[in-house]
Write a protein that holds these residues in place. Structure first.
Motif, short mmCIF file in Angstrom:
data_model
loop_
_atom_site.label_atom_id
_atom_site.label_comp_id
_atom_site.label_asym_id
_atom_site.label_seq_id
_atom_site.Cartn_x
_atom_site.Cartn_y
_atom_site.Cartn_z
N THR A 179 0.84 -1.20 0.00
CA THR A 179 0.00 0.00 0.00
C THR A 179 0.87 1.25 0.00
O THR A 179 2.07 1.18 0.31
CB THR A 179 -0.89 0.04 1.26
N PHE A 180 0.26 2.38 -0.33
CA PHE A 180 1.00 3.65 -0.27
C PHE A 180 1.55 3.87 1.14
O PHE A 180 2.65 4.37 1.32
CB PHE A 180 0.09 4.81 -0.66
N GLU A 181 0.75 3.45 2.13
CA GLU A 181 1.17 3.64 3.52
C GLU A 181 2.44 2.84 3.82
O GLU A 181 3.27 3.25 4.62
CB GLU A 181 0.06 3.22 4.49
N ASN A 182 2.57 1.67 3.18
CA ASN A 182 3.74 0.82 3.43
C ASN A 182 4.91 1.09 2.49
O ASN A 182 5.94 0.43 2.57
CB ASN A 182 3.36 -0.67 3.28
N PHE A 183 4.72 2.03 1.58
CA PHE A 183 5.75 2.32 0.58
C PHE A 183 6.99 2.86 1.31
O PHE A 183 6.93 3.85 2.02
CB PHE A 183 5.20 3.37 -0.39
N ASP A 184 8.12 2.16 1.13
CA ASP A 184 9.31 2.47 1.93
C ASP A 184 10.29 3.33 1.14
O ASP A 184 11.10 2.82 0.35
CB ASP A 184 9.96 1.15 2.36
N LEU A 185 10.21 4.63 1.36
CA LEU A 185 11.07 5.55 0.59
C LEU A 185 12.53 5.47 1.03
O LEU A 185 13.42 5.93 0.33
CB LEU A 185 10.55 6.98 0.72
N SER A 186 12.77 4.84 2.20
CA SER A 186 14.16 4.77 2.68
C SER A 186 15.01 3.82 1.83
O SER A 186 16.23 3.76 1.97
CB SER A 186 14.18 4.32 4.15
N LEU A 187 14.33 3.06 0.93
CA LEU A 187 15.07 2.17 0.02
C LEU A 187 15.85 2.96 -1.03
O LEU A 187 16.72 2.43 -1.69
CB LEU A 187 14.07 1.27 -0.74
#
Ligand SMILES: [Zn+2]
Length: 324
Positions: free
Chosen positions: A136-144
């Motif tokens: 989900t957008f909520e779980n989208f991990d931008l730290s990657l």
């Protein structure tokens, strides 16, 4: 493929039938072990008929019959207790007291339980895997993603954030139509973003259908060349219709299908049908525009370029990064 509501109503019907069968089994069991129970049951049945007749005849003997029924019910409770059975052993027990598992309340409005079941089957119909349901957008991990600009001057983080924002904007405004082409190499998060869009749109109560281009083309080919038995072809035709009608269609990995003149034409037809109906479609591909041009007709490509918002995804293998 049945609609989610038809599947939900079927499930409620199964619940009702299972309960009735279980109640009938219990009654038969009791009739077998207790002649007193059998007499009470037939007495209650007769009294029920008499009560109905009394109502139709202006209430003659109504109170007397009601008293008789109450007496028999007390006898039944005592009998159950004597057999060490719970007092409600023979009562109809509903999963939902509001609609008594019919799906509709007394005013004929859809019950909350029917809506909930329909939502459950809408997700089943979406054809998404368990893994995708958690993307989900909520779980989208931008730290990657690296915030450091590469030689082109752009940072991965910037591209990823922009892709996410555009995808979110598309999903949130799905009512307004529009289409999206997610473009990037293998493992750059295209399927992840597709799932984010799908989950957001499902949350809005809309229908979604996800399929890879490979499997979708296989299906379209089987229908066209009548490959498979009648039952399969029936099912395949209903899936094709669902893909045409669904609120949001997601076709993953365009270009990985076994490409023939037929598949290119069949996909174009499907995209075109949806465009004409103003139904949104998401396509993901790792092909560049040149390769798309080579593999599909120019008509196909100009339709896509004209009608689709192109969202580039980060050009690097994210699956690999996990292990680095
Ligand atoms: Zn209900």
């Amino acid at each position: 493929m049945q609609s989610a509501q038809t599947m939900a109503l079927n499930e409620l019907k199964n619940i009702r039938e299972a309960r009735n069968a279980e109640l009938e089994r219990r009654r038969a069991e009791l009739r077998g072990i207790s002649s007193e129970y059998a007499a009470i049951e037939s007495g209650l049945q007769r009294a029920g008929n008499n009560l109905l007749r009394s109502v139709l005849n202006g209430g003659k003997d109504f109170d007397r019959i009601k008293d008789f029924i109450q007496t028999k019910q007390r006898e039944k409770t005592a009998l159950l207790r004597g057999l060490d059975l719970p007092a409600d052993y023979l009562d109809e027990k509903y999963n939902c007291e509001i609609c008594r598992d019919t799906g509709f309340d007394d005013e004929g409005k859809k019950c909350a339980c029917l809506k909930e079941l329909t939502a459950k089957f809408t997700i089943v119909n979406s054809n998404m895997s368990e893994m995708m349901k958690g993307q989900t957008f909520e779980n989208f991990d931008l730290s990657l993603f690296s915030p450091v600009p590469d030689t082109s001057g752009k940072a991965e983080l910037e591209i990823a954030r922009s892709a996410m924002d555009k995808a979110k904007n598309f999903a949130d405004n799905i009512e307004n139509g529009g289409n999206v082409l997610l473009k990037g190499g293998i493992g750059t998060g295209k399927t992840y973003l597709s799932s984010c869009i799908a989950n957001r749109v499902l949350d809005m109560g809309k229908t979604v259908y996800y399929e890879t281009a490979y499997k979708l083309c296989e299906l379209l080919e089987n229908i066209h060349f009548e490959k498979g038995d009648a039952e399969y072809l029936d099912h395949a035709a209903s899936v094709k219709k669902y893909a045409e009608d669904v609120d949001l269609l997601i076709i993953d990995d365009l270009g990985t299908e076994f490409q023939t003149q037929f598949t290119a034409a069949a996909l174009f037809d499907l995209f075109n049908t949806r465009l004409m109906r103003k139904k949104p479609t998401v396509i993901s591909t790792n092909l560049g525009l040149d390769e798309l041009n080579n593999n599909y007709s120019s008509r196909f490509i100009s339709r896509i370029i004209g009608e689709y918002t192109i969202i580039p995804t980060v050009s690097r293998d994210l699956r690999r990064k996990k292990y680095e």
